[in-house]
Design a protein around this motif. Structure first.
Motif, PDB file in Angstrom:
ATOM      1  N   UNK A  99       0.842  -1.196   0.000  1.00  0.00           N
ATOM      2  CA  UNK A  99       0.000   0.000   0.000  1.00  0.00           C
ATOM      3  C   UNK A  99       0.871   1.237   0.000  1.00  0.00           C
ATOM      4  N   UNK A 100       0.604   2.140   0.927  1.00  0.00           N
ATOM      5  CA  UNK A 100       1.388   3.361   1.016  1.00  0.00           C
ATOM      6  C   UNK A 100       2.773   3.067   1.555  1.00  0.00           C
ATOM      7  N   UNK A 101       3.696   3.962   1.259  1.00  0.00           N
ATOM      8  CA  UNK A 101       5.037   3.837   1.806  1.00  0.00           C
ATOM      9  C   UNK A 101       4.984   4.021   3.320  1.00  0.00           C
ATOM     10  N   UNK A 102       5.824   3.276   4.017  1.00  0.00           N
ATOM     11  CA  UNK A 102       5.840   3.384   5.467  1.00  0.00           C
ATOM     12  C   UNK A 102       6.209   2.073   6.119  1.00  0.00           C
ATOM     13  N   UNK A 103       5.877   1.957   7.399  1.00  0.00           N
ATOM     14  CA  UNK A 103       6.251   0.791   8.197  1.00  0.00           C
ATOM     15  C   UNK A 103       5.240  -0.335   8.021  1.00  0.00           C
ATOM     16  N   UNK A 104       5.748  -1.555   7.803  1.00  0.00           N
ATOM     17  CA  UNK A 104       4.924  -2.754   7.708  1.00  0.00           C
ATOM     18  C   UNK A 104       5.353  -3.725   8.820  1.00  0.00           C
ATOM     19  N   UNK A 105       4.361  -4.332   9.443  1.00  0.00           N
ATOM     20  CA  UNK A 105       4.609  -5.216  10.583  1.00  0.00           C
ATOM     21  C   UNK A 105       4.054  -6.603  10.260  1.00  0.00           C
ATOM     22  N   UNK A 106       4.912  -7.625  10.370  1.00  0.00           N
ATOM     23  CA  UNK A 106       4.516  -9.021  10.173  1.00  0.00           C
ATOM     24  C   UNK A 106       4.456  -9.661  11.568  1.00  0.00           C
ATOM     25  N   UNK A 107       3.260  -9.926  12.046  1.00  0.00           N
ATOM     26  CA  UNK A 107       3.094 -10.549  13.350  1.00  0.00           C
ATOM     27  C   UNK A 107       2.862 -12.046  13.218  1.00  0.00           C
ATOM     28  N   UNK A 108       3.375 -12.819  14.169  1.00  0.00           N
ATOM     29  CA  UNK A 108       3.185 -14.270  14.139  1.00  0.00           C
ATOM     30  C   UNK A 108       2.868 -14.789  15.529  1.00  0.00           C
ATOM     31  N   UNK A 109       2.112 -15.875  15.541  1.00  0.00           N
ATOM     32  CA  UNK A 109       1.790 -16.588  16.782  1.00  0.00           C
ATOM     33  C   UNK A 109       1.743 -18.070  16.461  1.00  0.00           C
ATOM     34  N   UNK A 110       2.429 -18.879  17.261  1.00  0.00           N
ATOM     35  CA  UNK A 110       2.475 -20.314  17.032  1.00  0.00           C
ATOM     36  C   UNK A 110       2.627 -21.031  18.373  1.00  0.00           C
ATOM     37  N   UNK A 111       2.396 -22.331  18.348  1.00  0.00           N
ATOM     38  CA  UNK A 111       2.555 -23.156  19.539  1.00  0.00           C
ATOM     39  C   UNK A 111       3.798 -24.005  19.353  1.00  0.00           C
ATOM     40  N   UNK A 112       4.749 -23.894  20.279  1.00  0.00           N
ATOM     41  CA  UNK A 112       6.006 -24.623  20.194  1.00  0.00           C
ATOM     42  C   UNK A 112       5.788 -26.098  20.491  1.00  0.00           C
ATOM     43  N   UNK A 113       6.808 -26.906  20.187  1.00  0.00           N
ATOM     44  CA  UNK A 113       6.712 -28.335  20.417  1.00  0.00           C
ATOM     45  C   UNK A 113       6.559 -28.700  21.875  1.00  0.00           C
ATOM     46  N   UNK A 114       7.006 -27.808  22.792  1.00  0.00           N
ATOM     47  CA  UNK A 114       6.851 -28.080  24.213  1.00  0.00           C
ATOM     48  C   UNK A 114       5.532 -27.555  24.763  1.00  0.00           C
ATOM     49  N   UNK A 115       4.630 -27.090  23.865  1.00  0.00           N
ATOM     50  CA  UNK A 115       3.300 -26.663  24.287  1.00  0.00           C
ATOM     51  C   UNK A 115       3.184 -25.198  24.632  1.00  0.00           C
ATOM     52  N   UNK A 116       4.262 -24.430  24.581  1.00  0.00           N
ATOM     53  CA  UNK A 116       4.214 -23.022  24.941  1.00  0.00           C
ATOM     54  C   UNK A 116       3.929 -22.161  23.706  1.00  0.00           C
ATOM     55  N   UNK A 117       2.991 -21.195  23.818  1.00  0.00           N
ATOM     56  CA  UNK A 117       2.726 -20.287  22.697  1.00  0.00           C
ATOM     57  C   UNK A 117       3.864 -19.287  22.536  1.00  0.00           C
TER      58      UNK A 117
END
Length: 204
Positions: A99-117
């Motif tokens: 889109x417009x020029x500026x800051x872009x943020x890529x957010x992620x959320x996952x569950x690790x193999x030990x069960x912790x988010x």
């Protein structure tokens, strides 16, 4: 007598060495199970003039498609994800809609193999964006008797960088692993002492 004590001493030292080696290997187990980000494209903090077709995140371990979520937002919190994420082992990529020029943020959320988010984000700046719609010029008054009136032109709107919600990685405590190592070392020492006493009783 001296030879027997020397043999028992060497045996005890060998048992202690094995227990110590096991204690060094044990903390590596939770570390391998705890997933984490290892890289991205564009990289975190990069400034790019040409918008990429896709945004990619790379992790330490394989990703679970059902528990992994990825978002891409641009200036003014505009959604910049152009489709569903695509998974390949420990990688996930999302189509990018610039889109417009500026800051872009890529957010992620996952569950690790030990069960912790695990949550986090990658930021990059797009230095060139889509052009804004031209602002129509104001027309002069049609009445010839009207005294010249000043027409005001609205000031151009400058896109501001989005302020994403901070996301923090959740870390897991590893104190119980050290407690297990201490118990293992204690059991090894007790076993060595018992064996020493048994051999001494047989030869006494």
């Amino acid at each position: 007598m001296g030879g027997r004590i020397a043999r028992l001493t060497r045996f005890g030292a060998a048992v202690f060495g094995v227990a110590f080696g096991v204690s060094l290997l044990m903390p590596a187990v939770p570390a391998a199970a705890h997933n984490q980000l290892t890289g991205s494209s564009p990289r975190d903090g990069a400034r790019v003039a040409e918008a990429p077709e896709r945004v990619e995140l790379r992790f330490l371990a394989r990703l679970d498609e059902d528990t992994t979520k990825v978002t891409v937002t641009g200036p003014d919190n505009v959604d910049a994800a152009g489709g569903e994420p695509r998974f390949s082992g420990n990688r996930v990529s999302v189509p990018f809609t610039p889109g417009a020029a500026g800051l872009y943020v890529v957010g992620y959320r996952l569950v690790s193999g030990d069960g912790h988010p695990i949550t986090g984000e990658v930021r990059f700046t797009l230095t060139t964006g889509t052009p804004a719609d031209p602002t129509p010029e104001p027309t002069a008054a049609a009445d010839p008797t009207a005294i010249g009136t000043a027409a005001s032109t609205p000031a151009p709107v400058t896109p501001e960088a989005a302020t994403p919600m901070p996301m923090s990685d959740e870390s897991s405590g590893g104190g119980w692993w050290w407690a297990a190592v201490a118990v293992l070392l204690l059991l090894a020492v007790l076993a060595a002492a018992r064996l020493i006493r048994r051999r001494a009783a047989r030869r006494g």
